[in-house]
Design a protein around this motif. Structure first.
Motif, PDB file in Angstrom:
ATOM      1  N   GLY A  41      38.876  -3.581 -32.123  1.00 42.72           N
ATOM      2  CA  GLY A  41      38.548  -2.253 -31.506  1.00 42.72           C
ATOM      3  C   GLY A  41      39.020  -1.809 -30.461  1.00 42.72           C
ATOM      4  N   PRO A  42      38.540  -0.615 -29.796  1.00 43.98           N
ATOM      5  CA  PRO A  42      37.293  -0.112 -30.296  1.00 43.98           C
ATOM      6  C   PRO A  42      37.244   0.785 -31.580  1.00 43.98           C
ATOM      7  N   ASN A  43      36.391   0.839 -32.389  1.00 46.77           N
ATOM      8  CA  ASN A  43      36.196   2.027 -33.479  1.00 46.77           C
ATOM      9  C   ASN A  43      35.980   3.197 -32.865  1.00 46.77           C
ATOM     10  N   PHE A  44      35.936   4.302 -33.680  1.00 43.93           N
ATOM     11  CA  PHE A  44      35.971   5.607 -33.321  1.00 43.93           C
ATOM     12  C   PHE A  44      34.655   6.085 -32.645  1.00 43.93           C
ATOM     13  N   ASN A  45      33.649   5.044 -32.911  1.00 45.77           N
ATOM     14  CA  ASN A  45      32.417   5.367 -32.060  1.00 45.77           C
ATOM     15  C   ASN A  45      32.228   4.415 -30.978  1.00 45.77           C
ATOM     16  N   GLY A  46      33.391   3.712 -30.405  1.00 44.75           N
ATOM     17  CA  GLY A  46      33.208   2.949 -29.286  1.00 44.75           C
ATOM     18  C   GLY A  46      32.697   1.531 -29.649  1.00 44.75           C
ATOM     19  N   THR A  47      32.363   0.998 -30.817  1.00 45.77           N
ATOM     20  CA  THR A  47      32.088  -0.267 -31.145  1.00 45.77           C
ATOM     21  C   THR A  47      33.127  -1.132 -31.282  1.00 45.77           C
ATOM     22  N   GLN A  54      33.786  -9.610 -39.144  1.00 44.20           N
ATOM     23  CA  GLN A  54      33.947  -8.438 -38.284  1.00 44.20           C
ATOM     24  C   GLN A  54      32.583  -7.562 -38.335  1.00 44.20           C
ATOM     25  N   VAL A  55      31.504  -8.553 -37.663  1.00 47.54           N
ATOM     26  CA  VAL A  55      30.436  -7.820 -37.267  1.00 47.54           C
ATOM     27  C   VAL A  55      30.344  -6.894 -36.347  1.00 47.54           C
ATOM     28  N   ASN A  56      29.822  -5.657 -36.568  1.00 49.31           N
ATOM     29  CA  ASN A  56      29.674  -4.575 -35.619  1.00 49.31           C
ATOM     30  C   ASN A  56      28.938  -4.875 -34.358  1.00 49.31           C
ATOM     31  N   THR A  57      29.552  -4.536 -33.117  1.00 49.20           N
ATOM     32  CA  THR A  57      28.674  -4.785 -32.135  1.00 49.20           C
ATOM     33  C   THR A  57      27.198  -3.878 -31.855  1.00 49.20           C
ATOM     34  N   VAL A  78      28.364 -14.311 -31.648  1.00 49.23           N
ATOM     35  CA  VAL A  78      28.647 -13.689 -32.884  1.00 49.23           C
ATOM     36  C   VAL A  78      30.320 -13.573 -32.778  1.00 49.23           C
ATOM     37  N   ARG A  79      31.079 -13.394 -31.978  1.00 52.10           N
ATOM     38  CA  ARG A  79      32.570 -13.540 -31.667  1.00 52.10           C
ATOM     39  C   ARG A  79      33.080 -14.826 -32.030  1.00 52.10           C
ATOM     40  N   ASP A  80      32.517 -15.885 -31.332  1.00 48.41           N
ATOM     41  CA  ASP A  80      33.093 -17.138 -31.031  1.00 48.41           C
ATOM     42  C   ASP A  80      32.660 -18.221 -31.897  1.00 48.41           C
ATOM     43  N   ASN A  81      31.467 -18.132 -32.545  1.00 43.57           N
ATOM     44  CA  ASN A  81      30.780 -19.108 -33.324  1.00 43.57           C
ATOM     45  C   ASN A  81      31.007 -18.612 -34.835  1.00 43.57           C
ATOM     46  N   GLY A  82      32.009 -19.390 -35.677  1.00 39.50           N
ATOM     47  CA  GLY A  82      32.028 -18.768 -37.195  1.00 39.50           C
ATOM     48  C   GLY A  82      30.988 -18.981 -37.918  1.00 39.50           C
ATOM     49  N   CYS A  83      29.835 -19.937 -37.518  1.00 38.92           N
ATOM     50  CA  CYS A  83      28.843 -20.072 -38.302  1.00 38.92           C
ATOM     51  C   CYS A  83      28.061 -19.122 -38.247  1.00 38.92           C
ATOM     52  N   ALA A 108      28.874  -1.437 -49.733  1.00 39.76           N
ATOM     53  CA  ALA A 108      29.308  -0.393 -49.261  1.00 39.76           C
ATOM     54  C   ALA A 108      28.941  -0.101 -47.731  1.00 39.76           C
ATOM     55  N   SER A 109      27.708  -0.228 -47.875  1.00 43.69           N
ATOM     56  CA  SER A 109      27.076   0.346 -46.528  1.00 43.69           C
ATOM     57  C   SER A 109      27.129  -0.878 -45.421  1.00 43.69           C
ATOM     58  N   TYR A 110      27.600  -2.355 -45.941  1.00 40.64           N
ATOM     59  CA  TYR A 110      27.870  -3.251 -44.879  1.00 40.64           C
ATOM     60  C   TYR A 110      29.143  -2.629 -44.054  1.00 40.64           C
ATOM     61  N   HIS A 111      29.954  -1.976 -44.512  1.00 41.48           N
ATOM     62  CA  HIS A 111      31.073  -1.472 -43.892  1.00 41.48           C
ATOM     63  C   HIS A 111      30.898  -0.101 -43.204  1.00 41.48           C
TER      64      HIS A 111
END
Length: 149
Positions: A41-47, A54-57, A78-83, A108-111
């Motif tokens: 990121g950042p994504n367009f919305n700052g996340t 790729q779980v969104n913040t 969430v970032r550093d533990n794959g499980c 679809a809405s997951y993304h």
């Protein structure tokens, strides 16, 4: 660092825990293309998007509350533990399937909540699943059947 085999085991456990198709989780992971420790990121919305799925913040405040930790700690987990990452992704996917009323809508809405963007994403996930042999298309009454693995 988590091995590929351990991550696959975590993915199967997460799919089972949240009753979502493991094939879809695999498809999402391949489309997302993330890895443990990644923060995109950042994504367009700052996340930002975290880890293999790729779980969104956007989800961090809620997760921090559920886990009774601060957002910085939730972000690290969430970032550093794959499980943890695949379990959070399955939890999100389950919510999205329930909200949308369909598996396709959930993917679809997951993304994205934006209809066209989400639709394009879901078709990419399904294409990955087809390439990997995780989808059967052998009955005209139902377009997709998820292969049991």
């Amino acid at each position: 660092m988590i091995t590929a085999q351990a991550l696959a085991t975590c993915l199967l456990m997460a799919a089972n825990t949240y009753q979502v198709p493991a094939a879809v989780m695999i498809g999402i992971m391949h489309v997302e293309g993330g890895h443990v420790g990644q923060e995109a990121g950042p994504n367009f919305n700052g996340t930002y998007d975290l880890g293999p799925m790729q779980v969104n913040t956007h989800w961090l405040p809620q997760l921090a509350g559920i886990w009774h930790v601060n957002e910085h700690t939730a972000r690290s987990w969430v970032r550093d533990n794959g499980c943890v990452n695949v379990h959070v992704a399955a939890w999100i996917l389950k919510q999205k399937i329930t909200e949308s009323g369909s598996l396709f809508g959930g993917i679809a809405s997951y993304h994205s909540a934006t209809r066209g963007v989400g639709y394009n994403y879901a078709t990419k996930v399904i294409a990955v699943m087809e390439r990997k042999g995780l989808v059967r298309d052998d009955e005209p009454s139902s377009r997709y059947h998820y292969a049991e693995r």
